[in-house]
Motif scaffolding. Structure first.
Motif, PDB file in Angstrom:
ATOM      1  N   GLU A  11       0.860  -1.287   0.021  1.00 55.19           N
ATOM      2  CA  GLU A  11      -0.034   0.025  -0.157  1.00 55.19           C
ATOM      3  C   GLU A  11       0.884   1.237   0.026  1.00 55.19           C
ATOM      4  O   GLU A  11       0.593   2.245  -0.608  1.00 55.19           O
ATOM      5  N   THR A  12       1.831   1.089   0.757  1.00 52.73           N
ATOM      6  CA  THR A  12       2.918   2.368   0.793  1.00 52.73           C
ATOM      7  C   THR A  12       3.366   2.588  -0.572  1.00 52.73           C
ATOM      8  O   THR A  12       3.726   3.684  -0.819  1.00 52.73           O
ATOM      9  N   LYS A  17       3.894   5.884  -5.584  1.00 49.59           N
ATOM     10  CA  LYS A  17       3.956   5.966  -7.051  1.00 49.59           C
ATOM     11  C   LYS A  17       2.852   6.901  -7.389  1.00 49.59           C
ATOM     12  O   LYS A  17       3.207   7.735  -8.213  1.00 49.59           O
ATOM     13  N   SER A  18       1.578   6.794  -6.717  1.00 52.56           N
ATOM     14  CA  SER A  18       0.650   7.786  -6.793  1.00 52.56           C
ATOM     15  C   SER A  18       0.826   9.252  -6.451  1.00 52.56           C
ATOM     16  O   SER A  18       0.621  10.204  -7.454  1.00 52.56           O
ATOM     17  N   ASP A  24       4.531  15.009 -10.387  1.00 58.05           N
ATOM     18  CA  ASP A  24       4.962  15.338 -11.576  1.00 58.05           C
ATOM     19  C   ASP A  24       4.116  16.264 -12.385  1.00 58.05           C
ATOM     20  O   ASP A  24       4.321  17.204 -12.981  1.00 58.05           O
ATOM     21  N   LYS A  25       2.639  15.800 -12.072  1.00 56.72           N
ATOM     22  CA  LYS A  25       1.778  17.029 -12.807  1.00 56.72           C
ATOM     23  C   LYS A  25       1.668  18.156 -12.085  1.00 56.72           C
ATOM     24  O   LYS A  25       1.515  19.328 -13.083  1.00 56.72           O
TER      25      LYS A  25
END
Length: 96
Positions: A11-12, A17-18, A24-25
């Protein structure tokens, strides 16, 4: 490593990654905003220059509009001078 720790690690990792994708956005959006701010600054400078040009043009137009009035005033003064001169000449001709 037990099953709970493996699940928590997964989960971590997924959250990491999320978050990386979201960052980045945000970096891309920040770059776009900086570029927009630079463009706005350029537009503001151009607007200032345009305002000065319009002011100069307005002054020129006022001068051009005033020239015919000066010409008309000059013609009027000359006409009055000719008429007065003719009247004085006529009066003097009748008197003498």
């Amino acid at each position: 490593m037990n099953e709970d720790q493996v699940k928590e690690l997964a989960e971590t990792t997924a959250r990491s990654k999320s978050n990386t994708h979201r960052l980045d956005k945000l970096e891309e959006n920040t770059k776009l905003m900086h570029e927009m701010n630079r463009n706005i600054a350029v537009i503001a400078e151009q607007t200032k220059d345009t305002k000065e040009d319009v002011k100069s043009l307005r002054t020129d137009v006022e001068e051009i509009k005033a020239k015919p009035n000066k010409l008309v005033d000059s013609v009027k003064q000359n006409a009055i001078g000719v008429i007065v001169g003719a009247l004085v000449g006529a009066i003097l001709a009748f008197v003498f």
